[in-house]
Design a protein around this motif. Sequence first.
Motif, mmCIF file in Angstrom:
data_model
loop_
_atom_site.group_PDB
_atom_site.id
_atom_site.type_symbol
_atom_site.label_atom_id
_atom_site.label_comp_id
_atom_site.label_asym_id
_atom_site.label_seq_id
_atom_site.Cartn_x
_atom_site.Cartn_y
_atom_site.Cartn_z
ATOM 1 N N GLU A 182 29.874 -27.204 53.816
ATOM 2 C CA GLU A 182 30.353 -26.603 52.577
ATOM 3 C C GLU A 182 30.922 -25.204 52.757
ATOM 4 O O GLU A 182 31.072 -24.462 51.807
ATOM 5 C CB GLU A 182 29.185 -26.524 51.571
ATOM 6 N N PHE A 183 31.262 -24.855 53.996
ATOM 7 C CA PHE A 183 31.682 -23.486 54.237
ATOM 8 C C PHE A 183 33.195 -23.308 54.231
ATOM 9 O O PHE A 183 33.698 -22.227 54.498
ATOM 10 C CB PHE A 183 31.074 -22.977 55.548
ATOM 11 N N GLY A 184 33.910 -24.359 53.933
ATOM 12 C CA GLY A 184 35.345 -24.272 53.676
ATOM 13 C C GLY A 184 36.098 -23.506 54.729
ATOM 14 O O GLY A 184 36.019 -23.780 55.927
ATOM 15 N N ALA A 185 36.838 -22.506 54.272
ATOM 16 C CA ALA A 185 37.717 -21.753 55.164
ATOM 17 C C ALA A 185 36.948 -20.950 56.210
ATOM 18 O O ALA A 185 37.511 -20.553 57.225
ATOM 19 C CB ALA A 185 38.594 -20.802 54.343
ATOM 20 N N TYR A 186 35.658 -20.733 55.994
ATOM 21 C CA TYR A 186 34.900 -19.905 56.927
ATOM 22 C C TYR A 186 34.540 -20.665 58.194
ATOM 23 O O TYR A 186 34.323 -20.068 59.248
ATOM 24 C CB TYR A 186 33.645 -19.367 56.241
ATOM 25 N N GLY A 187 34.445 -21.971 58.096
ATOM 26 C CA GLY A 187 34.249 -22.773 59.288
ATOM 27 C C GLY A 187 32.815 -22.898 59.758
ATOM 28 O O GLY A 187 32.455 -23.880 60.392
ATOM 29 N N SER A 188 31.963 -21.922 59.506
ATOM 30 C CA SER A 188 30.582 -21.980 59.966
ATOM 31 C C SER A 188 29.709 -21.133 59.058
ATOM 32 O O SER A 188 30.187 -20.253 58.348
ATOM 33 C CB SER A 188 30.466 -21.480 61.406
ATOM 34 N N VAL A 189 28.403 -21.399 59.128
ATOM 35 C CA VAL A 189 27.465 -20.633 58.315
ATOM 36 C C VAL A 189 27.441 -19.167 58.754
ATOM 37 O O VAL A 189 27.216 -18.272 57.934
ATOM 38 C CB VAL A 189 26.055 -21.256 58.402
ATOM 39 N N VAL A 190 27.721 -18.901 60.047
ATOM 40 C CA VAL A 190 27.708 -17.520 60.528
ATOM 41 C C VAL A 190 28.834 -16.713 59.892
ATOM 42 O O VAL A 190 28.620 -15.595 59.400
ATOM 43 C CB VAL A 190 27.817 -17.483 62.071
ATOM 44 N N GLU A 191 30.037 -17.266 59.903
ATOM 45 C CA GLU A 191 31.168 -16.546 59.308
ATOM 46 C C GLU A 191 30.995 -16.402 57.799
ATOM 47 O O GLU A 191 31.361 -15.376 57.221
ATOM 48 C CB GLU A 191 32.477 -17.271 59.640
ATOM 49 N N ALA A 208 28.093 -16.202 56.238
ATOM 50 C CA ALA A 208 27.065 -15.180 56.045
ATOM 51 C C ALA A 208 27.623 -13.794 56.324
ATOM 52 O O ALA A 208 27.287 -12.824 55.635
ATOM 53 C CB ALA A 208 25.869 -15.465 56.953
ATOM 54 N N ARG A 209 28.496 -13.687 57.326
ATOM 55 C CA ARG A 209 29.091 -12.392 57.656
ATOM 56 C C ARG A 209 29.926 -11.871 56.490
ATOM 57 O O ARG A 209 29.891 -10.692 56.150
ATOM 58 C CB ARG A 209 29.934 -12.521 58.917
ATOM 59 N N TYR A 210 30.666 -12.784 55.871
ATOM 60 C CA TYR A 210 31.459 -12.385 54.711
ATOM 61 C C TYR A 210 30.548 -11.986 53.558
ATOM 62 O O TYR A 210 30.744 -10.934 52.921
ATOM 63 C CB TYR A 210 32.371 -13.534 54.263
ATOM 64 N N CYS A 211 29.548 -12.827 53.276
ATOM 65 C CA CYS A 211 28.656 -12.548 52.148
ATOM 66 C C CYS A 211 27.954 -11.204 52.304
ATOM 67 O O CYS A 211 27.826 -10.445 51.344
ATOM 68 C CB CYS A 211 27.608 -13.659 52.019
ATOM 69 N N TYR A 212 27.528 -10.914 53.522
ATOM 70 C CA TYR A 212 26.798 -9.672 53.761
ATOM 71 C C TYR A 212 27.669 -8.449 53.479
ATOM 72 O O TYR A 212 27.211 -7.457 52.924
ATOM 73 C CB TYR A 212 26.304 -9.641 55.200
ATOM 74 N N ILE A 231 15.445 -7.583 52.710
ATOM 75 C CA ILE A 231 16.288 -8.768 52.817
ATOM 76 C C ILE A 231 17.623 -8.409 53.460
ATOM 77 O O ILE A 231 18.140 -9.129 54.323
ATOM 78 C CB ILE A 231 16.475 -9.421 51.434
ATOM 79 N N VAL A 232 18.197 -7.282 53.047
ATOM 80 C CA VAL A 232 19.471 -6.840 53.628
ATOM 81 C C VAL A 232 19.299 -6.529 55.118
ATOM 82 O O VAL A 232 20.141 -6.903 55.946
ATOM 83 C CB VAL A 232 20.011 -5.608 52.868
ATOM 84 N N GLU A 233 18.189 -5.846 55.478
ATOM 85 C CA GLU A 233 17.936 -5.546 56.891
ATOM 86 C C GLU A 233 17.786 -6.829 57.701
ATOM 87 O O GLU A 233 18.259 -6.920 58.843
ATOM 88 C CB GLU A 233 16.664 -4.695 57.022
ATOM 89 N N ALA A 234 17.118 -7.826 57.115
ATOM 90 C CA ALA A 234 16.926 -9.101 57.830
ATOM 91 C C ALA A 234 18.263 -9.800 58.059
ATOM 92 O O ALA A 234 18.506 -10.366 59.137
ATOM 93 C CB ALA A 234 15.974 -9.997 57.044
ATOM 94 N N MET A 235 19.146 -9.786 57.058
ATOM 95 C CA MET A 235 20.459 -10.408 57.236
ATOM 96 C C MET A 235 21.279 -9.652 58.273
ATOM 97 O O MET A 235 21.988 -10.257 59.086
ATOM 98 C CB MET A 235 21.205 -10.473 55.901
ATOM 99 N N ASN A 236 21.177 -8.335 58.269
ATOM 100 C CA ASN A 236 21.873 -7.538 59.281
ATOM 101 C C ASN A 236 21.405 -7.926 60.685
ATOM 102 O O ASN A 236 22.212 -8.068 61.614
ATOM 103 C CB ASN A 236 21.614 -6.052 59.022
ATOM 104 N N ALA A 239 20.101 -10.861 61.528
ATOM 105 C CA ALA A 239 20.571 -12.224 61.789
ATOM 106 C C ALA A 239 22.013 -12.222 62.274
ATOM 107 O O ALA A 239 22.374 -12.982 63.185
ATOM 108 C CB ALA A 239 20.427 -13.078 60.529
ATOM 109 N N LEU A 240 22.835 -11.362 61.705
ATOM 110 C CA LEU A 240 24.240 -11.303 62.115
ATOM 111 C C LEU A 240 24.391 -10.691 63.502
ATOM 112 O O LEU A 240 25.297 -11.075 64.254
ATOM 113 C CB LEU A 240 25.042 -10.514 61.077
ATOM 114 N N HIS A 241 23.535 -9.759 63.864
ATOM 115 C CA HIS A 241 23.553 -9.238 65.230
ATOM 116 C C HIS A 241 23.125 -10.325 66.218
ATOM 117 O O HIS A 241 23.686 -10.433 67.317
ATOM 118 C CB HIS A 241 22.613 -8.033 65.359
ATOM 119 N N CYS A 242 22.143 -11.126 65.819
ATOM 120 C CA CYS A 242 21.660 -12.193 66.706
ATOM 121 C C CYS A 242 22.724 -13.262 66.934
ATOM 122 O O CYS A 242 22.732 -13.931 67.969
ATOM 123 C CB CYS A 242 20.407 -12.843 66.117
ATOM 124 N N THR A 243 23.620 -13.440 65.969
ATOM 125 C CA THR A 243 24.640 -14.490 66.071
ATOM 126 C C THR A 243 26.005 -13.921 66.442
ATOM 127 O O THR A 243 27.034 -14.523 66.144
ATOM 128 C CB THR A 243 24.737 -15.270 64.754
#
Length: 953
Positions: free
Chosen positions: A873-882, A884-888, A912-917, A919-923
């Motif tokens: 369901e991630f459409g133009a983003y192609g992956s959950v990582v991209e 999530a990166r946009y959403c963040y 929650i924001v720190e945790a997402m940050n 997660a994006l570094h990990c990916t």
Amino acid sequence: MAKNGAEACGLLLLVSMFLSMLFSSCTGSEVELLLSIKSSMQDPLHSLSNWNISLSYCQWTGIACHDSYHVSKIALSGKNLSGKVPESLFHFPYMETLDISDNQLSGEIPINIFSCSSMRFLNLSNNNLTGPIPEGSIPRLQVLDLSNNMLSGEIPEEIGFFSGLEFLDLGGNVLVGGIPKSISNMTGLEFLTLASNQLVGEIPRELGFLKGLKWLYLGYNNLSGGVPMEIGKLTSLNHLDLVCNNLTGEIPPSIGNLTNLRYLYLYINKLTGPVPQSIFGLKHLISLDLSDNFLSGGIPELAIQLQKLEILHLFSNNFTGKIPNAIASLPHLQVLQLWSNNFSGEIPKKLGNQNNLTVLDLSTNNLTGKIPKGLCESGVLFKLILFSNALDGEIPNSLGHCKRLKRIRLQNNRLSGELSRELTKLPLVYFLDLSNNNLSGTISGRSWEMPELQMLSLARNNFSGHLPESFGSEKLENLDLSDNGFLGKIPASFGNLSELMQLKLSENEISGNIPQELSSCMSLVSLNLSHNQLNGLIPSSLSKMPVLGQLDLSVNQLYGEIPRNLGQVESLVQVNVSHNRLHGHLPSTGAFLAINSSAVVGNRLCGGDATTGLPPCKGVKTPVWWLFVTCTLVFLAILILFSFLVVYVRQRRDLELEVKRVENCQLEFFDSKTSRDIKVDDVLLSMRDENVISRGRRGVSYKGTCARSNMQFFIKEICETSSGLTGSELGKLRHPNIIKLIATCRLKKSGFFVYEYVEGKKLSEVAPGMSWERRGKMGLGIAKALRYLHRHGLPGGGLGSELSPEKIIVDGRDEPRLRLITIMCTDTKRFISSAYVAPEAIKTKDITEKSDIYGFGLILIELLTGKNPADEEFGAYGSVVEWARYCYSDCHLDTWVDPMVRGHVSNNQNQIVEAMNLALHCTAGDPMARPFAKDVVKTLECVTRPSSCVFRP
């Protein structure tokens, strides 16, 4: 006359025929339409169970009729319906209201959504809809809500044809392009939200034509340019929100014309210049937030006109001058945050006397003078943050009567005097930092009654006397009393601090032995007792502390040898014992293996490698009596060994007979207890169809039971093995978040791993119902397991491609448990099919520590958002990582956090924001840019236990 009547009848007939044609797209039996709608959607809650012909459809759930015959309203909000939005929903000729919000509907919006001209209210918000907004319009539509979906493309220019709209919400999507100027045609619009998209360009000046607009929310986009002065024409506006954009220039003075404005939010932009004085004339303003910009100048005394103001946020700007006395006269003021500016002068003396302050943060400015006595006059102040200024004088005694205070940060000032006895009896304070001041006096001989205290720092002051036996709290996690003048012994009662993670008593005059009781602090990670006058031996009991990572005992008077078992503490990574009176061998294991010379200098130690700079240990002449004792012991040892050898040979003969019954099976145990219970037959007899737990690409998993003790175990069949079976490595691992490997059974062309049986459920099954706190705990537990594995140098942590919520068990103690495997398949392509495998691992077919971190990052994203990387369901983003990166970076937190934890956002937003940050570094796409497991653990500990870290207040 008759002729006229005939003509009238004919005309009436023509009109009827015309209306029938007009509603041709909406014709047919309405009950049939409803039943087709029911059949096209999934209804797990059975909300539509009474949609059947035994009951009049006007009485069905969510249905209302106009005249007991025609459907006028369908309201199915929050029914957990899924599937695509059926086109038949828009075939009802008399439909006025359609509300299918807060469901799980997906796919594109039907192109006939705007086909029924009778529609007045249309709400499809909070679903998973994708694709563009269809073209078309309904001139008489009053409410259109398509928010919080995944709609893409540009906002259609035809949006302006909805001339009757009063409410338009397209926020929380991924819309691009600019804001259409045609929106200005909707002159009756009262509510406009386009927030949390990817809109660009300038804010149209034409919005100034929407004279009836009461709410304008364009935040969390990429809008640029200035704030148009035409917004000052929206005199009915009471809520203006343009936050988190790239707006530049000065705030237009015309905003002062918005006399009905109650909420003005312009934070996180690039606005410059002073705040227009006209803004301080907005007498109905309740909340003003201009933080995180580049605003300058001072705050005038005109602020006294803001008599209804409750919240004032001006932090992270370049404001100068004094804090106006007028602020102290605002009777409804509750939250005042002016931190990170260049304010100077004294804090208004009457601040708090006439206010209703709950939060006060004036930190990181150039304020001088004393802390006003009346800050807590209202009795409801719970956060007081004044650190990093130049405040002097004593801490007011009145603060000791502020019983609702929870967080006090006064460090990095010039405060002096003693602590009042009342200040150490505040019942709700969990964070107290008074470090780096000129405070003095003693802190013992008084009653510390702070049951909620988690963090206490009195470091870098002039305190003296003995240390208190207790601080009145069993929750203390961080205690820093370093760089003072404390003397006497370390109280043995410190061993009762079961939650303590960091203890710093360095640079004092503390003497006596290191108490054995400190080893009872089983959560202690960092212990610093350096630069004191401690003597005696280093307690060997320190080796019993399971998570001790840093130990500094330097510059004391400790003597004797370093306990051998101290080198066996697996968690210990940093040790400093320099400048004591220690002698003897340096332990040759653990943190002492490659210890730096600066950490052992100033003793009489020997041994270690070249990095220690220590001399090799010399042999010692052995006395004759010791030689006699040694010979006797050796003789007895040989006798005992011979006896055991006889027993062993007999048992071995029996075991060989047992092994011969099974072709080529060699069972290697890693646990002495279970080796007495589990036999080869137990393993093989358990491998039956009735014991199958799961079948996967690597083989079959079974649940086994021991015939002798009824002990349960788990068997994992491994596909055709290579010669490098590394089960012996994994069998030595012991960690609370790792399922113990009991044994391996290696056959000719395959093999089996035998694990302890863990009762629990998969993380993928229980995560959707977890609170934010439990999800954070899961992430931390998994990260700790990875840190442990990576410290042992296992390739890929021994996890293969199995790091996914499907493969993680949550046990009865609510702890995540990882089951380790080894990459033993000769066909390496078989382990690269998981959605949790890093991109580089797919190409190289090689699982590394960095690819483990990538898989962990995906799990963390899933815990935060509820989105699985395998979702489509991630459409133009192609992956959950991209995605999530946009959403963040571009979306409001509410739009991407899992709905199940959305209610926790207000209390845990920073975490929650720190945790997402993280997660994006990990990916990160570049493996080298990903953090190490130890850094992941450290960050998550700060996220899940914020009181143990230095966060922004």
